[in-house]
Write a protein that holds these residues in place. Structure first.
Motif, mmCIF file in Angstrom:
data_model
loop_
_atom_site.group_PDB
_atom_site.id
_atom_site.type_symbol
_atom_site.label_atom_id
_atom_site.label_comp_id
_atom_site.label_asym_id
_atom_site.label_seq_id
_atom_site.Cartn_x
_atom_site.Cartn_y
_atom_site.Cartn_z
ATOM 1 N N GLY A 200 0.812 -1.210 0.000
ATOM 2 C CA GLY A 200 0.000 0.000 0.000
ATOM 3 C C GLY A 200 0.842 1.254 0.000
ATOM 4 N N ARG A 201 2.134 1.092 0.268
ATOM 5 C CA ARG A 201 3.030 2.236 0.179
ATOM 6 C C ARG A 201 3.291 2.571 -1.298
ATOM 7 N NH1 ARG A 201 5.474 4.186 4.601
ATOM 8 N NH2 ARG A 201 5.195 3.030 6.540
ATOM 9 N N ILE A 202 3.822 3.745 -1.508
ATOM 10 C CA ILE A 202 4.030 4.243 -2.864
ATOM 11 C C ILE A 202 5.172 3.482 -3.529
ATOM 12 C CG2 ILE A 202 4.744 6.273 -4.186
ATOM 13 C CD1 ILE A 202 3.273 7.833 -1.785
ATOM 14 N N THR A 203 4.925 3.063 -4.746
ATOM 15 C CA THR A 203 5.866 2.255 -5.507
ATOM 16 C C THR A 203 6.410 3.027 -6.703
ATOM 17 O OG1 THR A 203 4.096 1.399 -6.896
ATOM 18 C CG2 THR A 203 4.643 0.115 -4.913
ATOM 19 N N GLN A 204 7.353 2.415 -7.369
ATOM 20 C CA GLN A 204 7.861 2.968 -8.620
ATOM 21 C C GLN A 204 6.730 3.097 -9.640
ATOM 22 O OE1 GLN A 204 10.268 0.744 -11.865
ATOM 23 N NE2 GLN A 204 11.826 1.635 -10.516
ATOM 24 N N GLY A 205 5.848 2.108 -9.665
ATOM 25 C CA GLY A 205 4.723 2.150 -10.595
ATOM 26 C C GLY A 205 3.825 3.348 -10.357
ATOM 27 N N ALA A 206 3.621 3.713 -9.082
ATOM 28 C CA ALA A 206 2.798 4.876 -8.761
ATOM 29 C C ALA A 206 3.445 6.159 -9.264
ATOM 30 C CB ALA A 206 2.566 4.959 -7.256
ATOM 31 N N ALA A 207 4.757 6.278 -9.087
ATOM 32 C CA ALA A 207 5.468 7.464 -9.563
ATOM 33 C C ALA A 207 5.355 7.587 -11.075
ATOM 34 C CB ALA A 207 6.929 7.410 -9.130
ATOM 35 N N LEU A 208 5.505 6.469 -11.779
ATOM 36 C CA LEU A 208 5.406 6.496 -13.239
ATOM 37 C C LEU A 208 3.965 6.745 -13.690
ATOM 38 C CD1 LEU A 208 7.810 3.544 -14.117
ATOM 39 C CD2 LEU A 208 8.275 5.996 -14.298
ATOM 40 N N ALA A 209 3.000 6.215 -12.962
ATOM 41 C CA ALA A 209 1.598 6.440 -13.322
ATOM 42 C C ALA A 209 1.235 7.909 -13.206
ATOM 43 C CB ALA A 209 0.691 5.591 -12.429
ATOM 44 N N LEU A 210 1.706 8.561 -12.137
ATOM 45 C CA LEU A 210 1.456 9.989 -12.003
ATOM 46 C C LEU A 210 2.195 10.763 -13.097
ATOM 47 C CD1 LEU A 210 0.333 12.472 -10.654
ATOM 48 C CD2 LEU A 210 2.138 12.318 -8.918
ATOM 49 N N MET A 211 3.399 10.359 -13.412
ATOM 50 C CA MET A 211 4.144 11.028 -14.472
ATOM 51 C C MET A 211 3.386 10.927 -15.805
ATOM 52 S SD MET A 211 8.075 10.322 -15.760
ATOM 53 C CE MET A 211 8.694 10.396 -14.076
ATOM 54 N N ALA A 212 2.857 9.756 -16.103
ATOM 55 C CA ALA A 212 2.090 9.582 -17.337
ATOM 56 C C ALA A 212 0.863 10.479 -17.352
ATOM 57 C CB ALA A 212 1.674 8.117 -17.493
ATOM 58 N N ARG A 213 0.210 10.626 -16.199
ATOM 59 C CA ARG A 213 -0.970 11.489 -16.108
ATOM 60 C C ARG A 213 -0.585 12.955 -16.314
ATOM 61 N NH1 ARG A 213 -4.920 11.052 -10.888
ATOM 62 N NH2 ARG A 213 -5.044 8.859 -11.569
ATOM 63 N N VAL A 214 0.535 13.364 -15.748
ATOM 64 C CA VAL A 214 1.005 14.744 -15.926
ATOM 65 C C VAL A 214 1.252 15.027 -17.406
ATOM 66 C CG1 VAL A 214 2.854 16.388 -15.431
ATOM 67 C CG2 VAL A 214 2.034 14.872 -13.623
ATOM 68 N N TYR A 215 1.966 14.132 -18.070
ATOM 69 C CA TYR A 215 2.262 14.327 -19.490
ATOM 70 C C TYR A 215 0.980 14.334 -20.328
ATOM 71 C CZ TYR A 215 7.354 13.766 -19.043
ATOM 72 O OH TYR A 215 8.690 13.945 -18.745
ATOM 73 N N LEU A 216 0.059 13.437 -20.021
ATOM 74 C CA LEU A 216 -1.180 13.360 -20.806
ATOM 75 C C LEU A 216 -1.988 14.636 -20.664
ATOM 76 C CD1 LEU A 216 -2.950 11.406 -22.567
ATOM 77 C CD2 LEU A 216 -4.228 10.954 -20.456
ATOM 78 N N TYR A 217 -2.148 15.104 -19.444
ATOM 79 C CA TYR A 217 -2.928 16.318 -19.216
ATOM 80 C C TYR A 217 -2.314 17.529 -19.920
ATOM 81 C CZ TYR A 217 -5.883 14.258 -15.509
ATOM 82 O OH TYR A 217 -6.802 13.514 -14.798
ATOM 83 N N ASP A 218 -0.999 17.495 -20.133
ATOM 84 C CA ASP A 218 -0.309 18.607 -20.782
ATOM 85 C C ASP A 218 -0.135 18.380 -22.280
ATOM 86 O OD1 ASP A 218 0.956 21.189 -20.389
ATOM 87 O OD2 ASP A 218 2.866 20.212 -20.838
ATOM 88 N N SER A 219 -0.786 17.344 -22.816
ATOM 89 C CA SER A 219 -0.716 17.013 -24.251
ATOM 90 C C SER A 219 0.705 16.742 -24.723
ATOM 91 C CB SER A 219 -1.340 18.137 -25.089
ATOM 92 O OG SER A 219 -2.698 18.303 -24.773
ATOM 93 N N GLN A 220 1.557 16.263 -23.841
ATOM 94 C CA GLN A 220 2.889 15.794 -24.235
ATOM 95 C C GLN A 220 2.750 14.293 -24.517
ATOM 96 O OE1 GLN A 220 6.392 17.383 -22.139
ATOM 97 N NE2 GLN A 220 4.970 18.516 -20.803
#
Length: 556
Positions: A200-220
């Motif tokens: 339940g702690r934050i994983t590498q996958g969580a960091a990458l998932a948020l990164m993907a969301r940031v890029y998507l929202y910014d149309s990158q």
């Protein structure tokens, strides 16, 4: 205040951001009812506790209620959520749309003090720092999406330093991405379990998932596709099940669906159960979950059973589906969009709802996710009551009743109804289905249709029992774009994604329309103006800043 399951939070630590040095007093003893800088930060346990206090700031209620500021849902009362005035277009500087930095202050406090502890393995301390940096980055991401430019600070502020101007959104986003890139190198892919490696702690996958969301929202889109592809290569998969409780087996969907044969019926039920049970407490931590906000049974309810259910099931109907949300679900047999019933015709049918033969026509042969998400008049749901049968009755005029004629059942866990306790299911913040949708959208924008895009979408479709994507009909970038957007809306309903989707796609002016109920009666006036792409800073915060903060354009 929320607590973290499996990561135990001590109540006394929830005020750590305001710890003060002990005063010289009788025998120079620190006060017994508060923590002291001189006695804290001595052990690994101290670090562990403060990290958990930062985790406690992860929100469980915000994502669902964000859908109330979109065409998916209505927040029925202004006191339930700022999504009510946002959706109406009436939000102003007297409202608070989520302006707050408590989670960021806690994270900064930890980062400034953690190195004071010397009796901790360096690798563990760096991992703890990575977890906290993720939470801080996630907090800034949410603030940035709502307000655009926001004050960016990464240290504990002393008196006189608290008035910080808004930092340009571009710089805030660069900070978020740099933090996520750094912590992804430190965080583990999985946790073995047991203190301090609780699942339940934050994983590498969580960091990458948020990164993907940031890029998507910014149309990158290229970056979003690349990061999503990396996550797709990790150990995540869509949750599926054929399990049904005895009360589930009583649900007769043959009155709604024209099954071709026994195999078709089994496919439908598997799709429905897989989708709804993904969010049940008993399936927490399944392989689809990338990050969830943990809850503790009988101590830390997520309150979705209260906010989403109708009054006859003990709920308040605080957040209810719109007719537009209902119309978004495709035909189960063909995979094609449905043709919505004329509002006047629906009203006639509803007026004679006791003879449900005509009224139910509108809800026949829908995507299994429709029946797992929406309650409509006459809908069956035997797991929701102690003594079946149960059929949803849309009481439009009663206390705590839906004004639209519909209620949600997604995110509700009926297994706790019989126990007469709050829903304590973990609230999923990132899951694998979103990654597949991110990849599909981003890759399509980069290259147009290709097999990997269809494959990602087909995984989601077949899990829910729906037909695979029609390669012939959706062979162009433009056609597939609309398909992906429709699929994203249905799959991620009530998970908070629609708020930014209608803004980044610039479709908010087209979809934020006045709401009507099943009787064709107006239930909410909605007016869109472009200032609503960003939210106002509460005027009280601007006043306290002595003019340092500048109001969002359009709200002066």
């Amino acid at each position: 205040m929320n607590k973290r399951s499996s990561i135990y939070i001590l109540t006394g630590l929830l005020t750590l951001t305001s710890i003060t040095a002990c005063q010289k007093d009788f025998l120079e003893r620190p006060p017994l009812n508060q923590l002291s800088e001189d006695t804290f930060w001595k052990s690994e346990e101290d670090v562990y506790k403060v990290v958990n206090g930062v985790y406690s700031q992860l929100s469980s209620e915000s994502p669902p209620f964000m859908d109330g500021a979109t065409d998916n849902a209505q927040v029925q009362n202004a006191w339930d959520s700022p999504s009510n005035p946002i959706s109406a277009g009436t939000i102003n500087a007297n409202n608070d749309a989520g302006w707050g930095f408590k989670d960021i202050r806690r994270a900064n406090y930890f980062m400034e003090n953690a190195d004071r502890v010397t009796v901790i393995a360096p690798a563990l301390l760096e991992r703890y720092k990575a977890e906290v940096r993720f939470i801080r980055a996630y907090a800034y991401f949410n603030l940035m999406n709502s307000f655009g430019d926001v004050p960016l600070f990464t240290k504990v502020l002393a008196l006189g330093e608290e008035n910080i101007p808004r930092t340009p959104r571009k710089l805030v986003q660069e900070f978020i991405l740099s933090e996520l890139e750094a912590v992804a190198k430190v965080l583990p892919k999985i946790y073995s379990g047991g203190k301090p490696n609780e699942k339940g702690r934050i994983t590498q996958g969580a960091a990458l998932a948020l990164m993907a969301r940031v890029y998507l929202y910014d149309s990158q889109f290229q970056q979003a596709a690349n990061v999503a592809s990396t996550v797709m290569g990790m150990n995540y998969e869509l949750f599926t099940t054929t399990a049904e409780e005895e009360k589930d087996k009583l649900d007769d969907y043959s009155k709604y669906v024209d099954f071709k044969d026994a195999d078709d019926k089994e496919n439908f039920r598997k799709g429905l159960r897989s989708y709804e049970r993904l969010f049940y407490q008993k399936n927490e931590g399944n392989k689809e979950v990338i990050l969830d906000r943990q809850h503790i049974k009988q101590k830390d309810g997520n309150f979705m059973n209260t906010y989403l259910l109708p009054n006859d099931l003990g709920g308040w109907s605080s957040l209810v589906p719109t007719q537009s949300m209902v119309d978004a679900y495709e035909n189960y047999q063909t995979g094609e969009a449905i043709v919505p019933v004329d509002a006047a015709q629906r009203a006639v049918w509803y007026a004679n709802v006791k003879d449900s033969t005509a009224y139910v026509k509108e809800y026949r042969n829908r995507d299994p996710r429709f029946y797992a998400t929406i309650q409509f008049h006459g809908a069956v749901w035997n797991a929701a009551v102690k003594k079946p049968p149960y059929f949803y009755n849309s009481r439009l005029n009663g206390n705590n009743s839906s004004k639209s004629g519909y209620n949600f059942r997604k995110l509700v866990d009926p297994t706790v109804i019989e126990e007469q306790i709050d829903n304590h299911s973990n609230m999923i913040l990132f899951r694998f289905a979103e990654i597949l949708l991110t990849y599909a959208e981003a890759k399509n924008e980069v290259s147009g249709p290709e097999p990997t895009i269809y494959d990602a979408l087909d995984k989601i479709r077949t899990r829910s029992g729906m037909p695979v994507v029609n390669r012939t009909k959706y062979a162009s970038k433009e056609a597939l774009r609309e398909f992906i957007r429709a699929e994203r809306r249905v799959e991620l309903a009530v998970e908070g994604q629609r708020y930014m989707d209608i803004r980044r796609w610039k479709i908010a002016p087209d979809v934020m329309k006045t709401l009507y109920d099943v009787r064709n009666g107006k239930i909410q006036d909605r007016t869109w103006t472009d200032k609503l792409y960003l939210m106002p800073i509460p005027q009280i915060e601007i006043d306290k800043s002595k003019g340092v903060l500048v109001q969002t354009p359009g709200y002066n």
